[in-house]
Structure formats: structure tokens, C-alpha cells
Design an enzyme around this catalytic site. Structure first.
Site, PDB file in Angstrom:
ATOM      1  N   TYR A   1      48.164  34.590  65.679  1.00  0.00           N
ATOM      2  CA  TYR A   1      48.232  35.954  65.140  1.00  0.00           C
ATOM      3  C   TYR A   1      47.464  36.031  63.814  1.00  0.00           C
ATOM      4  CZ  TYR A   1      50.451  40.353  63.600  1.00  0.00           C
ATOM      5  OH  TYR A   1      50.691  41.633  63.162  1.00  0.00           O
ATOM      6  N   ASP A   2      47.821  35.149  62.877  1.00  0.00           N
ATOM      7  CA  ASP A   2      47.248  35.219  61.524  1.00  0.00           C
ATOM      8  C   ASP A   2      45.736  35.001  61.567  1.00  0.00           C
ATOM      9  OD1 ASP A   2      49.971  35.023  61.228  1.00  0.00           O
ATOM     10  OD2 ASP A   2      49.951  33.353  59.831  1.00  0.00           O
TER      11      ASP A   2
ATOM     12  N   GLY B   1      43.780  35.125  64.203  1.00  0.00           N
ATOM     13  CA  GLY B   1      43.147  36.159  65.032  1.00  0.00           C
ATOM     14  C   GLY B   1      42.837  37.388  64.197  1.00  0.00           C
TER      15      GLY B   1
ATOM     16  N   ASN C   1      55.338  44.532  56.460  1.00  0.00           N
ATOM     17  CA  ASN C   1      56.481  44.880  57.343  1.00  0.00           C
ATOM     18  C   ASN C   1      56.776  46.371  57.370  1.00  0.00           C
ATOM     19  OD1 ASN C   1      57.015  42.295  57.994  1.00  0.00           O
ATOM     20  ND2 ASN C   1      59.115  42.269  57.183  1.00  0.00           N
TER      21      ASN C   1
ATOM     22  N   ARG D   1      62.104  41.276  65.476  1.00  0.00           N
ATOM     23  CA  ARG D   1      61.761  41.602  64.087  1.00  0.00           C
ATOM     24  C   ARG D   1      63.046  41.759  63.293  1.00  0.00           C
ATOM     25  NH1 ARG D   1      56.445  45.458  64.556  1.00  0.00           N
ATOM     26  NH2 ARG D   1      56.555  45.528  66.803  1.00  0.00           N
TER      27      ARG D   1
ATOM     28  N   VAL E   1      64.363  43.758  60.929  1.00  0.00           N
ATOM     29  CA  VAL E   1      65.143  44.994  60.775  1.00  0.00           C
ATOM     30  C   VAL E   1      65.823  45.350  62.098  1.00  0.00           C
ATOM     31  CG1 VAL E   1      65.027  47.463  60.269  1.00  0.00           C
ATOM     32  CG2 VAL E   1      63.687  45.868  58.903  1.00  0.00           C
ATOM     33  N   SER E   2      65.068  45.324  63.196  1.00  0.00           N
ATOM     34  CA  SER E   2      65.667  45.683  64.492  1.00  0.00           C
ATOM     35  C   SER E   2      66.710  44.656  64.907  1.00  0.00           C
ATOM     36  CB  SER E   2      64.591  45.844  65.566  1.00  0.00           C
ATOM     37  OG  SER E   2      63.678  44.784  65.530  1.00  0.00           O
TER      38      SER E   2
ATOM     39  N   GLN F   1      64.743  34.375  51.162  1.00  0.00           N
ATOM     40  CA  GLN F   1      63.330  34.753  51.316  1.00  0.00           C
ATOM     41  C   GLN F   1      63.229  36.281  51.230  1.00  0.00           C
ATOM     42  OE1 GLN F   1      65.379  33.683  53.641  1.00  0.00           O
ATOM     43  NE2 GLN F   1      64.694  34.074  55.730  1.00  0.00           N
ATOM     44  N   THR F   2      62.123  36.768  50.687  1.00  0.00           N
ATOM     45  CA  THR F   2      62.019  38.218  50.459  1.00  0.00           C
ATOM     46  C   THR F   2      60.980  38.856  51.385  1.00  0.00           C
ATOM     47  OG1 THR F   2      60.287  38.078  48.775  1.00  0.00           O
ATOM     48  CG2 THR F   2      62.583  37.935  48.011  1.00  0.00           C
TER      49      THR F   2
END
Ligand code: NAD
Length: 330
Positions: free
Chosen positions: A155-156, A158, A184, A196, A198-199, A219-220
């Protein structure tokens, strides 16, 4: 062939990934502004439900297509947004080579289309191009700290390659390409099961399941509400001249994952308790956008604070999770 921009300024816009979480909100916003929208999506992680309300809209059409393959001929296009790519780690790691090819071959195919149509092109890149950052907060000059052999690299890396393709196309003078780095983003229409944060937390709370926190929860992350993000995408697409630099879009409010979990628990009456699981490989410890550039160049900054955005998001998931639970019991 359809006329391009008409006398009232309406444009023909292709949204790749338009059936996804962000893409479907972008389609809504473009149609509300009077544009014609062609949604191109493979439905890998997107859903028909996201675009169902648009199916009968006279200015909306859908093409089921994987952007890794050259695109079929379309009507004349003014603008192309490339949002096509799975965005959550379990989804993009399920077929990592396809994820990489979506960013590399897929972006190449869409850039070719932009060139054919002389259309403005906007690439949805990501804060993940900064990797596990050594600089905090991250501004656009930070070159990143990505593990190119790790499980997130598909992902990163790509997306990093897609950015390179855009800026080479821009430098060559062939295409008006623009790049946003999205941090995010959350809101209604996130898939309940796509991993993810939040979900995950909202759905676990609504189902009365333990809320999973990876690591110690210190972690933030920063969380941008979807309407703010869509506004930023459209501002960059339409600003003249092209700023010619990547632009961070995100909400600079920074919260620990533990704080986010507490905010979810405060909004969902539940028996759920928090459980801790090991931190996944290469999980970034801190993430916060520096949005100075977006403020200066686009006049953009987010308006929706996390407490308000969570209210909307919890309300939407409440409607989704109940039917899912009922179906599971049948
Ligand atoms: P999403 O998974 O909901 O949407 C992605 C859409 O692209 C889906 O509809 C999917 O079916 C489609 N797609 C995937 N691969 C495809 C392919 N090869 N051909 C055609 N369609 C394909 O994710 P999202 O959150 O809406 O993200 C949209 C874009 O924004 C992605 O490119 C993502 O990398 C980027 N982004 C999102 C976030 C975020 O927080 N949501 C953060 C950073 C970057």
C-alpha cells in the site's frame, strides 16, 4: 459524444473508486453541484449500497471495471479523481500484489485517460507514504520512513509510486496532475468489518463485544470527518493554477487510540470492555498532519470536530449493525 463543461459550468467527472467510502460521498457532492459523474469501480471493497441512492440520477452512471486493466472508451471527461484502492490493512494485505498494481498500473491507466481527454487528474495518496514517521507532525517536505519489505509496503510503496507517476506526468507537461495525502478519515459508509479503527470500535461497542486496542493504546491518530475531506479534494481539483506540490488533508486534532475508545464508549451504552492485542508490524506510533499548506494554498481546514463526527458515525452504524445482527441470528 457528450459536450464537456456546459454553459452552467457543470463538468463530466470520472470517480475511480466511486462506490467506496470516500468515493461515494464525493459522487454525492459532485452531483449536488450539478456535475455529471461516471463512477468506475471493481467493487472489491466498495458496495452497491453506497451508490444505490444515485442509481436513478440522470447525471450518474456506473462502470464495473478494475483499473489495473486499460479503461474502456468513455464520454469526454473534464476531471478524473483516482480513489480506487483498498484502504484498510486487512483489505489491502489480502492480495498485496494486486494492491500494488492498483496504485501503479491503475494510476498509469487513469493518467493515460486523463491525457487522452485533457482532463485534470487528482490522485488520492495517503499519510501512509510517511510510514512510521520520525518527524511529528508530518508536513509535506518530510520524505517518510517506510519499510519497503514489510506487510504494509504494497500500500505505502504503491502510493509512493503513484505520486511519482503523477509528478513525472506533471513535469512532462502532458497532464495536469494533482496529489492529496489523506490522513485517517471516518464517517458513514465505512464498511463495518474492514478493520479500520473507528469502525472497529463503534461496531464492537454496538455488538456488545470487547473493544480491541492494539498495543497499549497510546499510539496517536488524527481523524478527519468525511465531509471535510471531500471539500478538500474538490478544492484542490478546482484550484487554478495547479499548486504543483502534494497537499496533506486531515484533521490536526490528535488523539490516542485509548481516548478514541473512551469517546466511543461514552456514546454507545454497552457492556463492552477494552481488551489489548499485540501491535501489528510497522504500525505507526504517531500520526498528525501539518495542514499549513492546505490552509495557505486551498483556504481549507476541517470544520467537524471528533465529538460531532462520532455522533453522526455512531448514528449511521446503529442502523447498519442491527440488521446485521438480525441476519446473523436467522
Ligand atoms: P474504500 O475501500 O472504501 O474505497 C476504495 C474503492 O476503490 C472501493 O470502492 C473499491 O471497490 C475500489 N477499488 C479498489 N481497487 C480497485 C481497482 N483495482 N479497480 C477499480 N476499483 C477499485 O476506501 P476509502 O476509504 O474510500 O479510500 C478511498 C481512497 O482514499 C483510497 O485510494 C485510499 O488509499 C485513500 N485514502 C483513504 C483514507 C481513509 O482514511 N479513508 C486515508 C488515506 C488514503
Amino acid at each position: 459524444m457528450l459536450q464537456r463543461s456546459n454553459a452552467f459550468g457543470s463538468k463530466t467527472v470520472l470517480v475511480a473508486g466511486g462506490a467506496g467510502f470516500l468515493g461515494s460521498h464525493l459522487c454525492d457532492a459532485l452531483l449536488e453541484l450539478g456535475h455529471r459523474v461516471v463512477c468506475v469501480d471493481s467493487f472489491l471493497t466498495g458496495s452497491f449500497e453506497n451508490i444505490a441512492p444515485l442509481q436513478n440520477h440522470p447525471c450518474f452512471s456506473v462502470v464495473r471495471h478494475d483499473i489495473c486493466e486499460p479503461l474502456p472508451a468513455t464520454i469526454a471527461l473534464d476531471q478524473i479523481y483516482n480513489l480506487a484502492c483498498p484502504a484498510s490493512p486487512p483489505r489491502y494485505q489480502a492480495d498485496p500484489i494486486h494492491t500494488m498494481m492498483t496504485s501503479v498500473a491503475g494510476t498509469t491507466n487513469l493518467l493515460k485517460l486523463a491525457r487522452q481527454h485533457d482532463a485534470t487528474f487528482l490522485m488520492a495518496s495517503t499519510s501512509e507514504i510517511y510510514g512510521d514517521p520520525e518527524q511529528h507532525p508530518q508536513d509535506e517536505s518530510y520524505l517518510g520512513h517506510v519499510n519497503c519489505t514489510g506487510p504494509r509496503a504494497c500500500y505505502d510503496e504503491g502510493k509512493r509510486a503513484a505520486e511519482a507517476l503523477c509528478f513525472d506526468s506533471l513535469r512532462s507537461g502532458a497532464i495536469d496532475a494533482r496529489v492529496v495525502r489523506i490522513f485517517n478519515t471516518y464517517g458513514p459508509r465505512m464498511q463495518p468489518d474492514d478493520g479500520r479503527i473507528v469502525s472497529n470500535l463503534i461496531v464492537q461497542a454496538l455488538r456488545g463485544e470487547p473493544l480491541t486496542i492494539f498495543g497499549n493504546g497510546q499510539q496517536t491518530r488524527s481523524f478527519c470527518y468525511v465531509s471535510d475531506l471531500v471539500e478538500g479534494l474538490m478544492r484542490l481539483m478546482n484550484i487554478d493554477p495547479n499548486p504543483g506540490v502534494p497537499i496533506n488533508l486531515g484533521n490536526p486534532g490528535e488523539f490516542t487510540i485509548a481516548e478514541l475508545a473512551e469517546m466511543v464508549l461514552a456514546r454507545v451504552p454497552t457492556r463492552s470492555k477494552i481488551v489489548h492485542r499485540p501491535l501489528p508490524a510497522d504500525d505507526p506510533k504517531r500520526r498528525r498532519p501539518d495542514i499549513t499548506r492546505a490552509k495557505e494554498l486551498l483556504g481549507w481546514e476541517p470544520k467537524v470536530v471528533l465529538s460531532e463526527g462520532l455522533e453522526h458515525t455512531v448514528a449511521w452504524f446503529r442502523q447498519q449493525v442491527r440488521p446485521l445482527e438480525a441476519a446473523a441470528k436467522r
